[in-house]
Write a protein that holds these residues in place. Structure first.
Motif, PDB file in Angstrom:
ATOM      1  N   ASN A 122       5.277   1.049  10.569  1.00 37.96           N
ATOM      2  CA  ASN A 122       5.295   1.189   9.107  1.00 37.96           C
ATOM      3  C   ASN A 122       5.012  -0.177   8.484  1.00 37.96           C
ATOM      4  N   ALA A 123       3.857  -0.717   8.846  1.00 35.56           N
ATOM      5  CA  ALA A 123       3.536  -2.111   8.541  1.00 35.56           C
ATOM      6  C   ALA A 123       3.438  -2.375   7.040  1.00 35.56           C
ATOM      7  N   GLY A 124       3.746  -3.600   6.697  1.00 35.94           N
ATOM      8  CA  GLY A 124       3.634  -4.041   5.311  1.00 35.94           C
ATOM      9  C   GLY A 124       2.553  -5.094   5.193  1.00 35.94           C
ATOM     10  N   GLY A 125       2.854  -6.140   4.445  1.00 40.75           N
ATOM     11  CA  GLY A 125       1.893  -7.216   4.215  1.00 40.75           C
ATOM     12  C   GLY A 125       2.145  -7.809   2.848  1.00 40.75           C
ATOM     13  N   PRO A 126       1.412  -8.869   2.498  1.00 37.60           N
ATOM     14  CA  PRO A 126       1.674  -9.536   1.211  1.00 37.60           C
ATOM     15  C   PRO A 126       1.537  -8.623  -0.007  1.00 37.60           C
ATOM     16  N   HIS A 127       0.629  -7.658   0.041  1.00 35.07           N
ATOM     17  CA  HIS A 127       0.373  -6.843  -1.143  1.00 35.07           C
ATOM     18  C   HIS A 127       1.203  -5.559  -1.204  1.00 35.07           C
ATOM     19  N   THR A 128       2.124  -5.378  -0.260  1.00 33.58           N
ATOM     20  CA  THR A 128       2.941  -4.161  -0.309  1.00 33.58           C
ATOM     21  C   THR A 128       3.963  -4.215  -1.437  1.00 33.58           C
ATOM     22  N   LEU A 129       4.179  -5.397  -1.993  1.00 34.41           N
ATOM     23  CA  LEU A 129       5.073  -5.501  -3.149  1.00 34.41           C
ATOM     24  C   LEU A 129       4.655  -4.504  -4.228  1.00 34.41           C
ATOM     25  N   LYS A 130       3.365  -4.450  -4.496  1.00 32.79           N
ATOM     26  CA  LYS A 130       2.872  -3.550  -5.539  1.00 32.79           C
ATOM     27  C   LYS A 130       2.356  -2.231  -4.970  1.00 32.79           C
ATOM     28  N   TYR A 131       1.722  -2.290  -3.787  1.00 31.66           N
ATOM     29  CA  TYR A 131       1.009  -1.111  -3.304  1.00 31.66           C
ATOM     30  C   TYR A 131       1.769  -0.266  -2.280  1.00 31.66           C
ATOM     31  N   GLY A 132       2.891  -0.784  -1.763  1.00 30.19           N
ATOM     32  CA  GLY A 132       3.685   0.011  -0.828  1.00 30.19           C
ATOM     33  C   GLY A 132       3.256  -0.191   0.615  1.00 30.19           C
ATOM     34  N   VAL A 133       4.133   0.249   1.528  1.00 25.73           N
ATOM     35  CA  VAL A 133       3.904   0.076   2.961  1.00 25.73           C
ATOM     36  C   VAL A 133       3.057   1.222   3.506  1.00 25.73           C
ATOM     37  N   THR A 134       2.834   1.206   4.823  1.00 27.45           N
ATOM     38  CA  THR A 134       1.923   2.175   5.452  1.00 27.45           C
ATOM     39  C   THR A 134       2.299   3.623   5.132  1.00 27.45           C
ATOM     40  N   ALA A 135       3.605   3.927   5.110  1.00 27.11           N
ATOM     41  CA  ALA A 135       4.033   5.316   4.878  1.00 27.11           C
ATOM     42  C   ALA A 135       3.508   5.859   3.555  1.00 27.11           C
ATOM     43  N   SER A 136       3.247   4.973   2.602  1.00 27.25           N
ATOM     44  CA  SER A 136       2.736   5.424   1.305  1.00 27.25           C
ATOM     45  C   SER A 136       1.228   5.663   1.340  1.00 27.25           C
ATOM     46  N   HIS A 137       0.569   5.328   2.445  1.00 32.72           N
ATOM     47  CA  HIS A 137      -0.890   5.401   2.486  1.00 32.72           C
ATOM     48  C   HIS A 137      -1.431   6.245   3.644  1.00 32.72           C
ATOM     49  N   VAL A 138      -0.541   6.879   4.401  1.00 26.36           N
ATOM     50  CA  VAL A 138      -0.973   7.798   5.465  1.00 26.36           C
ATOM     51  C   VAL A 138      -0.444   9.171   5.095  1.00 26.36           C
ATOM     52  N   VAL A 139      -1.342  10.119   4.864  1.00 25.61           N
ATOM     53  CA  VAL A 139      -0.888  11.436   4.388  1.00 25.61           C
ATOM     54  C   VAL A 139      -0.771  12.468   5.509  1.00 25.61           C
TER      55      VAL A 139
END
Lengths: 477, 266
Positions: free
Chosen positions: A149-166
């Motif tokens: 459930n990887a994050g990164g510098p921009h997950t502050l605004k855009y969310g982690v992997t779980a928010s982008h895998v449907v």
């Protein structure tokens, strides 16, 4: 060895010889991920090229009672893809195809061995990207991002992997192939894909995934702010968040990192700088982005920043990102060994927690440098030391545990994005009660009630789990 | 027997002593209650436990009504990005909204319960109280059981307390709350199929949320090649994979079938 030769013959019955690696060099190359403290060479490494081949390998593992561990690029920082004793590694190295790009619906179907950045590269011309951006994104795979459930510098605004895998295709621990999730998210029913994402490859092997594509922002302003004290930088972050402004990124690097950058790349920052704060604001309205940055500017100046440099064009912005992007690599200059922690705290506690980190490091006489996702409250204190000295190792372990305990006391977590793997197994009991851990074990058993699929990870004291003898614990590479 | 829950101890004891429990509030999209089950009404177990506006996090009892929560949060400059759809009870309690993973009109820009729920306190069928998640906005320690319980319709555990991510007032969805209206179904599809879905539904459309490709309608939903439908009064799992893993989940979390019997037809 005879047993292993028999295995190989069976594996090669349904895979080509070049898809099964057993040489000493290969086994050594796959004996750990980027958490190098614990190592164990797998008996073999298999390189399937399709979901069907992954399923066939897993069914064979079940037939022969062979443990198996999935592995992407091996960039994991907690030992999530450490091979099991007597087990094989199922590499996703050859599962690198983009299978479908649906631009109108802003979704993409890809195999999970593809590198994170290649997903974004494929749709950049259409003004889209895959938002999770771990620092290792040029090599880290989609499957690894899903597992952790990887994050990164921009997950502050855009969310982690779980928010982008449907939705995803999962080869279950028994070797069945199931489709989880839905291209149209938010529906009724159990969020099975949501449970699998972040389960560190213990609930099966994701082989394909539908990911959402996020529009690239039309306007981006990056700022690099120098402070004379770390507390002024962390107070600025807490104030920015409390003001209701959500920048795309809020990253801090302290003097330890700046020293490493100077040693490795001769990068210089304003005299007296104790901390750098990198802020990025983005959006579709230039006016709103400028207004956000004006808020950031005012807060940083009220906190007595020494210097504030902003950039809007791509080249100048990337220059401001240099310290953040090269900081981790530069730390190799500091000492023979480095361990990076991954604690999380509620964001308002950042100033207090950073003070604790320095106090603990000082008391244990260990060098520490900090480079982290400040906006998420996700710390990465990096201890540098010589791991050939048992006393230094002991002090590093004790200091690490103190910091983790404090994160939990403040209402945080022992890991924000690196995962538990084997590294933090012993720390799970600090954060969760035995009943809480059993609650998690119940969730695990929905998919995996056996001992073959990436065993001995995440949950401590699992039955029938013969753990590796660790050199030491409580830290990452 | 009908019992009002006003404390965690009371809830724990009631769960221990009961053989079959219905909890969560009545809602048109829930299945009809089974007469033999005890009714636990959590709406008296309400109120904020902790508010952390600087962290944008709130800890709240699960019987709290969403409108009441919004009123409390507004005094701290915060809110939940929940915009009730047509026909929705504005003060619906959290345990019901989260248990059903109810859609809302801010979904397109602000996500929904699965993104907002950071942690839960849960009462298991044995009466054991367990916790999952944390107050941190980013956390990958262990399995995301809280994510599994959002939308589980109260069949895997009773949600007693919730840690929610909140949002500054100025960043809340810019969507007006719609007038109350009768709704029989909520249907969502891919954006490319949304126009044809709306056309096929015709006069059945009560509200078309283009940003999220969601239709609130009356009568019967339309055939669609993608997406999902939430229909009033009958909740059955047709998907073979969902049914299989829901049965497995039930066997692990509630093997005696005590919680919300009849809520989900597998």
């Amino acid at each position: 060895m005879d047993v292993e030769r028999g295995w190989l013959a069976e594996l090669m019955g349904f895979l080509r010889p070049d898809q099964v690696l057993t040489g000493a060099a290969a086994r050594r190359g796959y004996d750990c991920d980027a958490y190098t403290v614990d190592r164990f060479p797998p008996v073999a490494i298999v390189l399937p090229e399709s979901t069907a081949e992954v399923a066939e390998v897993v069914r064979w593992c079940n037939l022969r009672n062979v443990p198996f561990t999935a592995r992407g690029a091996g960039t994991g920082l907690s030992g999530g893809s450490l091979p099991a004793l007597g087990g094989i590694v199922i590499s996703t190295k050859k599962l690198t195809q983009i299978l479908e790009i649906d631009l109108p619906n802003r979704q993409m179907l890809a195999q999970t061995g593809i590198a994170n950045k290649k997903l974004s590269d494929a749709v950049k011309a259409a003004g889209l990207h895959f938002a999770p951006d771990p620092s290792s994104q040029t090599v880290a795979t989609l499957g690894g991002n899903i597992a952790e459930n990887a994050g990164g510098p921009h997950t502050l605004k855009y969310g982690v992997t779980a928010s982008h895998v449907v939705a995803l295709t999962l080869v279950t621990p028994e070797g069945d192939v199931v489709q989880l999730g839905d291209r149209v998210p938010g529906g009724p029913g159990l969020d099975l894909a949501g449970l699998v994402i972040g389960s560190e490859g213990t609930l099966g092997i994701a082989t394909e995934a539908w990911v959402t594509l996020t529009p690239l922002p039309n306007h981006v302003i990056t700022a690099l702010v120098a402070f004379g004290t770390v507390r002024e930088a962390t107070e600025s972050v807490a104030e920015i968040i409390a003001s209701g402004t959500i920048p795309a990124a809020l990253e801090i690097m302290d003097r330890g990192i700046l020293g490493a950058l100077k040693a490795a790349f001769n990068l210089e920052y304003p005299v007296g700088t104790e901390a750098l704060l990198l802020v990025e604001c983005d959006g579709d309205s230039a006016e709103l982005v400028k207004a956000e940055m004006a808020t950031v500017d005012a807060i940083c100046r009220s906190q007595n920043c020494l210097n504030l440099e902003t950039a809007e064009d791509e080249v100048a912005r990337q220059k401001l990102w240099t310290a953040r992007k090269k900081g981790v690599g530069a730390m190799g200059r500091l000492a023979p060994s480095i361990v990076t922690h991954d604690g999380v705290i509620p964001r308002s506690k950042l100033p207090e927690m950073l003070d604790t980190v320095y106090e603990v490091a000082s008391r244990h006489q260990i060098g520490v440098a900090n480079i982290f996702h400040a906006g998420d409250g996700n710390l990465h204190p990096c201890f540098y030391f010589d791991d050939r000295d048992p006393d230094q190792v002991r002090r590093v372990v004790e200091a690490g545990e103190e910091i983790m305990r404090r994160c939990i006391e403040l209402g945080g977590s022992i890991t924000g994005e690196h995962g538990i793997g084997v590294e933090k197994l012993d720390l799970m009991g600090l954060m969760f009660s035995p009943a809480d851990l059993e609650f998690q074990a119940q969730a695990k058993r929905i998919f995996n009630d056996g001992a073959l699929c990436n065993p001995c990870k995440i949950l401590p004291n699992q039955k029938s789990c013969v753990e590796h003898k660790s050199r030491w614990r409580g830290m990452a590479w | 027997m009908k019992l009002g829950v006003d404390s965690l101890d009371f809830l724990q004891n009631a769960v221990r002593e009961s053989r079959a429990i219905r909890h969560m509030s009545p809602h048109p999209f829930r299945n009809a209650p089974l007469p033999e089950a005890d009714e636990l009404d959590l709406r008296s177990y309400r109120g904020l436990i902790e508010v952390h506006p600087a962290d944008q996090v709130v800890v709240v009892r699960a019987g709290t009504g969403i409108r009441d929560l919004q009123t409390e949060l507004a005094t701290q400059g915060q809110g939940l990005p929940w915009v009730p759809g047509p026909g929705e009870e504005e003060n619906l309690d959290l345990v019901t909204a989260i248990g059903m993973n109810l859609p809302h009109l801010g979904m397109a820009t602000h996500g929904s319960w699965r993104e907002w729920v950071l942690g839960l306190t849960v009462v298991q069928p044995s009466g054991e109280i367990v916790h999952c998640g944390s107050r941190a906005v980013k956390n990958v320690a262990g399995y995301d059981v809280q994510r599994l319980l959002v939308g589980a319709r109260g069949t895997l555990g009773i949600i007693a307390e919730v840690i929610l991510r909140t949002c500054p007032l100025k960043a809340l969805p810019d969507v007006a709350v719609t007038q109350a209206a009768q709704v029989d179904f909520i249907q969502r599809t891919l954006p490319t199929e949304f126009p044809s879905l709306v056309a096929a539904l015709g006069d059945a459309v009560v509200l078309a949320d283009k940003a999220a490709s969601v239709v609130y309608g009356v009568g019967e939903p339309a055939e669609a090649s993608t997406g999902w439908v939430l229909t009033a009064g009958r909740y059955a799992i047709a998907d073979r994979v969902q049914a299989k893993y829901w049965q497995r989940a039930k066997a692990e979390f509630d093997p005696s079938g005590k919680l919300n019997p009849g809520e989900v037809q597998l």
